[in-house]
Design a protein around this motif. Structure first.
Motif, mmCIF file in Angstrom:
data_model
loop_
_atom_site.group_PDB
_atom_site.id
_atom_site.type_symbol
_atom_site.label_atom_id
_atom_site.label_comp_id
_atom_site.label_asym_id
_atom_site.label_seq_id
_atom_site.Cartn_x
_atom_site.Cartn_y
_atom_site.Cartn_z
ATOM 1 N N LYS A 283 -24.605 -43.738 -10.395
ATOM 2 C CA LYS A 283 -24.260 -43.307 -11.773
ATOM 3 C C LYS A 283 -25.570 -42.630 -12.699
ATOM 4 N N ASN A 284 -25.952 -41.852 -11.570
ATOM 5 C CA ASN A 284 -26.641 -40.436 -11.736
ATOM 6 C C ASN A 284 -24.801 -39.378 -11.953
ATOM 7 N N GLY A 285 -24.404 -39.760 -11.740
ATOM 8 C CA GLY A 285 -23.435 -38.207 -12.037
ATOM 9 C C GLY A 285 -23.045 -37.846 -10.437
ATOM 10 N N ILE A 286 -23.053 -38.203 -9.303
ATOM 11 C CA ILE A 286 -23.261 -37.842 -8.056
ATOM 12 C C ILE A 286 -21.848 -38.161 -7.290
ATOM 13 N N TYR A 287 -21.082 -37.801 -6.787
ATOM 14 C CA TYR A 287 -20.259 -38.285 -5.880
ATOM 15 C C TYR A 287 -20.459 -37.697 -4.880
ATOM 16 N N VAL A 288 -20.244 -38.529 -3.509
ATOM 17 C CA VAL A 288 -19.727 -38.534 -2.157
ATOM 18 C C VAL A 288 -18.466 -39.122 -1.483
ATOM 19 N N MET A 289 -18.168 -38.038 -0.506
ATOM 20 C CA MET A 289 -17.017 -39.039 -0.043
ATOM 21 C C MET A 289 -16.885 -37.993 1.827
ATOM 22 N N VAL A 290 -16.686 -39.445 2.616
ATOM 23 C CA VAL A 290 -17.109 -38.980 3.849
ATOM 24 C C VAL A 290 -15.436 -39.028 4.287
ATOM 25 N N SER A 291 -15.010 -38.259 4.748
ATOM 26 C CA SER A 291 -13.499 -38.688 5.858
ATOM 27 C C SER A 291 -13.463 -38.332 7.258
ATOM 28 N N GLY A 292 -12.397 -38.817 7.957
ATOM 29 C CA GLY A 292 -12.111 -38.735 9.460
ATOM 30 C C GLY A 292 -10.552 -38.715 9.832
ATOM 31 N N LEU A 293 -10.708 -37.545 10.907
ATOM 32 C CA LEU A 293 -9.021 -37.772 11.292
ATOM 33 C C LEU A 293 -8.846 -37.305 12.113
ATOM 34 N N TYR A 294 -8.098 -37.884 13.071
ATOM 35 C CA TYR A 294 -7.586 -38.359 14.919
ATOM 36 C C TYR A 294 -6.256 -37.727 14.512
ATOM 37 N N ASN A 295 -6.206 -36.486 15.354
ATOM 38 C CA ASN A 295 -4.631 -36.025 15.491
ATOM 39 C C ASN A 295 -4.292 -36.583 16.847
ATOM 40 N N LYS A 338 -19.541 -28.533 -13.111
ATOM 41 C CA LYS A 338 -19.232 -28.608 -11.869
ATOM 42 C C LYS A 338 -19.525 -28.559 -10.241
ATOM 43 N N ALA A 339 -20.339 -28.696 -9.957
ATOM 44 C CA ALA A 339 -20.933 -28.154 -8.254
ATOM 45 C C ALA A 339 -20.366 -28.631 -7.175
ATOM 46 N N SER A 340 -19.834 -28.386 -6.506
ATOM 47 C CA SER A 340 -19.623 -28.968 -4.608
ATOM 48 C C SER A 340 -19.847 -28.916 -3.222
ATOM 49 N N LEU A 341 -20.108 -29.240 -2.387
ATOM 50 C CA LEU A 341 -20.689 -28.914 -1.123
ATOM 51 C C LEU A 341 -20.227 -29.673 -0.615
ATOM 52 N N GLY A 342 -19.031 -29.103 0.521
ATOM 53 C CA GLY A 342 -17.757 -30.347 1.107
ATOM 54 C C GLY A 342 -18.111 -29.314 2.567
ATOM 55 N N GLY A 343 -18.095 -30.016 3.898
ATOM 56 C CA GLY A 343 -18.202 -28.891 5.180
ATOM 57 C C GLY A 343 -17.223 -30.454 5.748
ATOM 58 N N MET A 344 -16.241 -28.952 7.268
ATOM 59 C CA MET A 344 -15.578 -30.184 7.893
ATOM 60 C C MET A 344 -16.339 -30.082 9.064
ATOM 61 N N TYR A 345 -16.075 -30.940 10.557
ATOM 62 C CA TYR A 345 -16.179 -30.139 11.546
ATOM 63 C C TYR A 345 -15.712 -31.055 12.679
#
Length: 398
Positions: A283-295, A338-345
């Motif tokens: 509700k405070n405007g923060i958006y989060v997403m988590v995703s995973g992939l198997y290939n 708007k600002a965002s920080l993403g990462g892949m590992y």
């Protein structure tokens, strides 16, 4: 065919300024949205300037690449049944990478489709000027039927980062500047069974029969979720997949899985790609997403960033890594910033990718973006940089 396309593109350049200005004046005079809908011919698009600065360890040793990108979207709708579209990308690249990167021109024009609708106007020294039509279609709508022929976007993917179900138009997440995503030369028929269910059939002929792609998909809604399932042929492989999108409480929950089995004359190895993602808006405007992939076909090492940023990905081998996690957090500081920080590992390859970005809306039609991409790989007991890129983009839409 190419000569006709070249002449048409030149005419579009000349007509663009007159049509765009005339349309802008007309829009200003329109009193209601209903008047705008009566326009049979519309033009939209944008002009973007993208500055890229790249380096590995030494920030004083920079490689530069500049891109002036214009997109023209032409739409003609003579009545309620027919829609004709022609959309072209005009791109001028210049800088160090145009001259030093091997095969840069083929990289820009690669994957053009069954028909050759791409033209390099200039390709010398440090400059490349290319025009590519990535949409050229005729659509017929009548009741529950929707039939489209020509170059089009067949978007069967559900997820955001990886879309295994998107067997017709695989896209690269790192190619952020291609907002529309690739199109394909295809015939597509959609039939709406009910307001919440439909059948979707599509066929895309390749330049050879070994490159043909065709499938049948069924969409339906159950338990508050949108589901889809499909089966078909992908470049001499039998393929089948499924996906869903819905919510767990207030969090979004999406997933896709696609399986490829070798057919007659096809590859001698089966493959499967699957992804899950969860996202939540506070509700405070923060958006989060988590995703995973198997290939299944992914490798356990990252030799250079070209494997990610410039390689042509395919639906069967959707990403270079076998196991990958993605997370992103974003916050809207104001309605215009708007600002965002993403990462892949990569769990299997011990590779790390950091993806910061910031967006500021100067006005309704002007947007400026600052985007970073940093790639690291574990080597000799520690993480070492493979490359860093900083992008500054200015966009005007019309």
């Amino acid at each position: 065919m190419k000569k006709v396309f070249c002449i048409l593109t030149l005419l579009l350049f000349v007509a663009f300024f007159k049509v765009a200005n005339a349309q802008t004046d007309t829009s200003k005079r329109a009193a209601t949205d209903s008047l705008k809908k009566n326009h049979k011919f519309t033009v939209s698009g944008y002009v973007k300037y993208l500055e890229q600065v790249s380096f590995v360890n030494d920030i004083t040793n920079l490689q530069t690449l500049d891109l002036l990108h214009n997109r023209l979207n032409f739409k003609y709708q003579p009545n309620d049944h027919f829609i004709f579209r022609f959309e072209v990308r005009n791109r001028i690249y210049y800088g160090d990478e145009v001259k030093t990167y091997p095969g840069f021109a083929s990289l820009v024009t690669g994957g053009d489709g069954t028909l050759d609708l791409s033209k390099n106007w200039v390709n010398s020294n440090s400059v490349l000027f290319n025009s590519t039509a990535d949409r050229a279609s005729a659509e017929y709508i009548n009741g529950k039927w929707d039939v489209t022929l020509g170059r089009q976007r067949i978007n069967w993917g559900i997820s955001t980062v990886w879309t295994p179900n998107d067997i017709f138009n695989t896209f690269n997440y790192f190619d952020f500047d291609y907002e529309e995503r690739p199109g394909t030369d295809a015939a597509r028929v959609q039939y709406n069974l009910t307001p919440s269910s439909s059948i979707d059939a599509a066929f895309s002929p390749g330049k050879t029969s070994a490159q043909n792609v065709g499938a049948l998909m069924y969409h339906f809604n159950k338990w508050g979720y949108d589901f889809q399932a499909f089966s078909g042929v992908y470049k001499q492989n039998f393929t089948a997949g499924a996906g869903w999108a819905g919510n767990i409480e207030d969090a979004g929950f999406k997933g896709e899985v696609t399986y490829f089995a070798p057919g007659q004359g096809g590859a001698d190895i089966a493959s499967v790609a699957a992804t899950l993602s969860v996202d939540y808006a506070f509700k405070n405007g923060i958006y989060v997403m988590v995703s995973g992939l198997y290939n299944k076909l992914g490798k356990d090492s990252l030799i250079n960033i070209n494997q990610l940023t410039t390689s042509t990905l395919s639906a069967k081998n959707i990403f270079p890594f076998k196991y990958t996690l993605f997370s992103e957090i974003s916050y809207a500081f104001s309605p215009v910033f708007k600002a965002s920080l993403g990462g892949m590992y990569s769990l299997s390859g011990n590779s790390l990718i950091i993806l910061p970005s910031a967006t500021y809306s100067i006005s309704d039609n002007w947007v400026i973006d600052l985007i970073g991409q940093s790639f690291y790989s574990q080597q000799d007991g520690g993480y070492k940089p493979l490359g860093n890129s900083i992008y500054l983009r200015l966009k005007w839409g019309f």
